[in-house]
Write a protein that holds these residues in place. Structure first.
Motif, PDB file in Angstrom:
ATOM      1  N   ALA A 121       6.292  -2.901  -4.970  1.00 11.43           N
ATOM      2  CA  ALA A 121       6.663  -3.639  -3.763  1.00 11.43           C
ATOM      3  C   ALA A 121       5.632  -3.380  -2.672  1.00 11.43           C
ATOM      4  O   ALA A 121       5.220  -4.294  -1.957  1.00 11.43           O
ATOM      5  CB  ALA A 121       8.055  -3.237  -3.296  1.00 11.43           C
ATOM      6  N   ALA A 122       5.183  -2.134  -2.563  1.00 12.62           N
ATOM      7  CA  ALA A 122       4.182  -1.804  -1.542  1.00 12.62           C
ATOM      8  C   ALA A 122       2.854  -2.510  -1.842  1.00 12.62           C
ATOM      9  O   ALA A 122       2.243  -3.103  -0.953  1.00 12.62           O
ATOM     10  CB  ALA A 122       3.980  -0.299  -1.466  1.00 12.62           C
ATOM     11  N   ARG A 123       2.441  -2.461  -3.117  1.00 11.79           N
ATOM     12  CA  ARG A 123       1.185  -3.132  -3.464  1.00 11.79           C
ATOM     13  C   ARG A 123       1.283  -4.638  -3.241  1.00 11.79           C
ATOM     14  O   ARG A 123       0.316  -5.288  -2.846  1.00 11.79           O
ATOM     15  CB  ARG A 123       0.815  -2.864  -4.928  1.00 11.79           C
ATOM     16  CG  ARG A 123       0.493  -1.422  -5.280  1.00 11.79           C
ATOM     17  CD  ARG A 123      -0.648  -0.869  -4.449  1.00 11.79           C
ATOM     18  NE  ARG A 123      -1.886  -1.636  -4.557  1.00 11.79           N
ATOM     19  CZ  ARG A 123      -2.764  -1.523  -5.544  1.00 11.79           C
ATOM     20  NH1 ARG A 123      -2.556  -0.666  -6.516  1.00 11.79           N
ATOM     21  NH2 ARG A 123      -3.864  -2.249  -5.553  1.00 11.79           N
ATOM     22  N   SER A 124       2.466  -5.189  -3.471  1.00 12.73           N
ATOM     23  CA  SER A 124       2.614  -6.640  -3.330  1.00 12.73           C
ATOM     24  C   SER A 124       2.476  -7.071  -1.866  1.00 12.73           C
ATOM     25  O   SER A 124       2.249  -8.232  -1.583  1.00 12.73           O
ATOM     26  CB  SER A 124       3.962  -7.110  -3.890  1.00 12.73           C
ATOM     27  OG  SER A 124       5.003  -6.791  -2.987  1.00 12.73           O
ATOM     28  N   LEU A 125       2.622  -6.124  -0.934  1.00 14.13           N
ATOM     29  CA  LEU A 125       2.420  -6.460   0.478  1.00 14.13           C
ATOM     30  C   LEU A 125       0.938  -6.453   0.842  1.00 14.13           C
ATOM     31  O   LEU A 125       0.574  -6.727   1.982  1.00 14.13           O
ATOM     32  CB  LEU A 125       3.157  -5.454   1.370  1.00 14.13           C
ATOM     33  CG  LEU A 125       4.687  -5.516   1.315  1.00 14.13           C
ATOM     34  CD1 LEU A 125       5.288  -4.279   1.978  1.00 14.13           C
ATOM     35  CD2 LEU A 125       5.178  -6.775   2.001  1.00 14.13           C
ATOM     36  N   GLY A 126       0.097  -6.087  -0.111  1.00 19.05           N
ATOM     37  CA  GLY A 126      -1.347  -6.095   0.143  1.00 19.05           C
ATOM     38  C   GLY A 126      -1.911  -4.707   0.403  1.00 19.05           C
ATOM     39  O   GLY A 126      -3.098  -4.566   0.699  1.00 19.05           O
ATOM     40  N   LEU A 127      -1.084  -3.653   0.304  1.00 23.52           N
ATOM     41  CA  LEU A 127      -1.611  -2.305   0.476  1.00 23.52           C
ATOM     42  C   LEU A 127      -2.526  -1.960  -0.691  1.00 23.52           C
ATOM     43  O   LEU A 127      -2.228  -2.303  -1.839  1.00 23.52           O
ATOM     44  CB  LEU A 127      -0.469  -1.273   0.548  1.00 23.52           C
ATOM     45  CG  LEU A 127       0.082  -0.934   1.937  1.00 23.52           C
ATOM     46  CD1 LEU A 127       0.847  -2.118   2.511  1.00 23.52           C
ATOM     47  CD2 LEU A 127       0.976   0.294   1.882  1.00 23.52           C
ATOM     48  N   THR A 128      -3.623  -1.264  -0.396  1.00 25.41           N
ATOM     49  CA  THR A 128      -4.495  -0.805  -1.479  1.00 25.41           C
ATOM     50  C   THR A 128      -3.818   0.370  -2.188  1.00 25.41           C
ATOM     51  O   THR A 128      -2.832   0.923  -1.688  1.00 25.41           O
ATOM     52  CB  THR A 128      -5.840  -0.311  -0.932  1.00 25.41           C
ATOM     53  OG1 THR A 128      -5.573   0.796  -0.057  1.00 25.41           O
ATOM     54  CG2 THR A 128      -6.556  -1.389  -0.144  1.00 25.41           C
ATOM     55  N   GLN A 131      -3.769   3.321   0.194  1.00 22.55           N
ATOM     56  CA  GLN A 131      -2.795   3.164   1.276  1.00 22.55           C
ATOM     57  C   GLN A 131      -1.379   3.362   0.752  1.00 22.55           C
ATOM     58  O   GLN A 131      -0.541   3.993   1.399  1.00 22.55           O
ATOM     59  CB  GLN A 131      -2.905   1.761   1.897  1.00 22.55           C
ATOM     60  CG  GLN A 131      -4.150   1.565   2.738  1.00 22.55           C
ATOM     61  CD  GLN A 131      -4.294   0.127   3.194  1.00 22.55           C
ATOM     62  OE1 GLN A 131      -3.930  -0.811   2.476  1.00 22.55           O
ATOM     63  NE2 GLN A 131      -4.840  -0.065   4.380  1.00 22.55           N
ATOM     64  N   SER A 135       1.062   6.219   2.144  1.00 27.77           N
ATOM     65  CA  SER A 135       2.230   5.872   2.965  1.00 27.77           C
ATOM     66  C   SER A 135       3.547   5.867   2.213  1.00 27.77           C
ATOM     67  O   SER A 135       4.593   5.972   2.832  1.00 27.77           O
ATOM     68  CB  SER A 135       2.090   4.489   3.626  1.00 27.77           C
ATOM     69  OG  SER A 135       0.804   4.056   3.683  1.00 27.77           O
TER      70      SER A 135
END
Ligand SMILES: Nc1ncnc2c1ncn2[C@@H]1O[C@H](COP(=O)(O)OP(=O)(O)OP(=O)(O)O)[C@@H](O)[C@H]1O
Ligand SMILES: [Mg+2]
Lengths: 217, 240
Positions: A121-128, A131, A135
């Motif tokens: 879910a975090a990666r799908s928001l565009g986080l590398t 990151q 986080s």
């Protein structure tokens, strides 16, 4: 003159300076152990087997050989190969790597306990990847394994007593020196024990405080 | 526009997507229905590059998702996805959950990110819960938070993967209402769902997945009222 016949304030001060050495070696070793542990733990949790297994295998060696043997061997290599590293550095590195071997497994278990779907879910928001790890994964993993990590830190503090074998005067060694002088082993060791307790207590309290705060979340 | 062309996907020896082709136009709402294991979730994951593909191509606004040169982190800003599991970040407050990506990914200041988050959370009806931790929210509220979190990136596309399946029945309505609102606002959406009435109501088109292929594709009326393939009819009979 206080306590018994010959124990002086100077003896107490001498022991306290040993305690300062204990604290310094503990802090340095825990710092080394935790940094390496986070690196290796992340690698263990998120790499293909041909990276994960060798790391695990090498760290297993450090985990299974008694720390005393590692200290003495490392110290002998230091003089054999004329590295001229200060004994303190040898002590901190040895303890640090020993701590890293345990910390790696702590971190690995924490990281694998973070649900893959949360990480996605975090990666799908565009986080590398980086990151996301900083986080999401590490904060979540920290909350899961914090009690084990506190246990490790307290263990390292007690293990620092072993460095007296390579000639460092920390709390236990300073107590022994005082004992041979004043011939009051029980009294002196009780005082040393009390100082160890006073050093551990804040760490354990801090751990309990943080856990309580995190439980509210 | 999302253009999916003859996509094949394998998990090891398992052939999950077997030549899927589909275009989704700007402003369109497309529902994906189909049995368990037919590849719907996998299809969504391939669209934003969370899963790789072995053959075919997917492009979003002309950008090839699976090309080596594509910056996936950049592309993902434009494609929001919400999963069946709510996936709240449990160590962050509701507000911080939504602020995270605008700050880290878009480089917004704290004030800007907070303004965006407050607005999106108000939009999904969570204006009162900003300082709460996710564990204090109901499933429906957590799911709406996940929607706000995706919307905070101002995506051009939203993908929803069975967002109501893990919810208690009485909480399904509030989440579907949020999706209805988005469709009215003209958001381009792909919605994987088991809620057939909802699919019929909001969709422009419905795709029926069966064994890794789109077996039938058409307007809700065509699919639900007069399915052409026996598999579609069987599936609908089993769920209605
Ligand atoms: N990461 C994975 N590794 C291996 N196999 C997988 C993986 N993810 C999905 N699969 C398999 O791929 C097939 C399609 O799964 P997918 O989740 O896309 O189906 P679905 O249509 O979303 O089903 P459902 O309605 O149950 O969610 C299933 O057989 C599933 O077991
Ligand atoms: Mg699915």
């Amino acid at each position: 003159m206080f306590f018994g016949a010959s124990l002086s304030w100077n003896d107490i001060l001498f022991m306290l300076s040993g305690a300062v050495t204990t604290i310094a070696i503990t802090l340095a070793s825990v710092a080394i152990g935790t940094s390496l542990g986070v690196l290796f733990g992340l690698a263990r949790a998120g790499s293909p087997w041909w990276i994960s297994w060798p790391i695990g295998g090498i760290l297993d060696i450090f985990r299974s050989i008694p720390l005393l043997i590692q200290l003495v061997l490392f110290n002998s290599f230091n003089s054999m190969f004329r590295l001229h590293w200060p004994t303190y550095l040898v002590a901190c590195l040895c303890l640090g790597i020993y701590a890293a071997a345990f910390c790696t497994e702590i971190v690995r278990s924490g990281v694998t306990a973070v649900p893959t779907t949360t990480r996605r879910a975090a990666r799908s928001l565009g986080l590398t990847w980086f990151q996301e790890v900083v986080s999401i994964t590490l904060p979540m993993a920290t909350r899961i394994v914090f009690p084990s990590w506190i246990g490790l830190a307290l263990g390292v503090m007690k293990d620092t007593a072993l460095v007296l074998w390579i000639g460092i005067v920390e709390l236990l060694r300073s107590s022994q020196i005082v004992t041979t002088r004043v011939q009051e082993p029980l009294l002196v060791l009780s005082i040393a024990g009390l100082i160890y307790f006073l050093m551990s207590f804040p760490i354990a309290r801090l751990g309990a405080q943080l856990e309580k705060r995190w439980r509210i979340q | 526009m999302i253009e999916i062309d003859n996509v094949h996907k394998h998990f090891g020896t398992l052939h999950v997507l077997k030549g899927v082709s589909l275009n989704v136009k700007k402003g369109e709402v497309l529902s994906m229905i189909g049995g368990s294991g037919s590849g719907k979730s996998t299809m969504l994951m391939c669209i934003n590059g969370l899963e790789g593909i072995q053959k075919g191509s997917i492009s979003v606004d002309g950008i090839d998702v699976h090309a080596k040169a594509t910056d996936l982190n950049k592309l993902r800003r434009r494609i929001g996805i919400v999963f069946q599991q709510w996936n709240a970040f449990p160590h962050l407050t509701v507000l911080e959950n939504v602020m995270l990506a605008p700050r880290k990914v878009l480089g917004k200041s704290k004030q800007e990110a907070e303004a965006i988050a407050v607005q999106q959370l108000g939009h999904v009806g969570l204006g009162e819960k900003l300082r709460a931790f996710p564990s204090r929210l109901s499933g429906g509220q957590q799911q709406r938070m996940a929607i706000a979190r995706a919307l905070a990136m101002s995506p051009d596309y939203m993908l929803f993967d069975e967002v109501t399946s893990a919810l208690d029945p009485q909480l399904v309505g509030e989440v579907l209402d949020t999706l209805r609102m988005l469709s009215k606002e003209g958001m381009t959406m792909i919605v994987v769902t088991h809620e057939m009435r909802f699919a019929r109501e909001v969709s422009d088109r419905v795709a029926f997945f069966c064994q890794g292929q789109i077996h039938e594709l058409g307007t809700p009326e065509q699919i639900f009222d007069s399915p052409q393939k026996p598999e579609t009819a069987d599936f609908l009979r089993s769920v209605l």
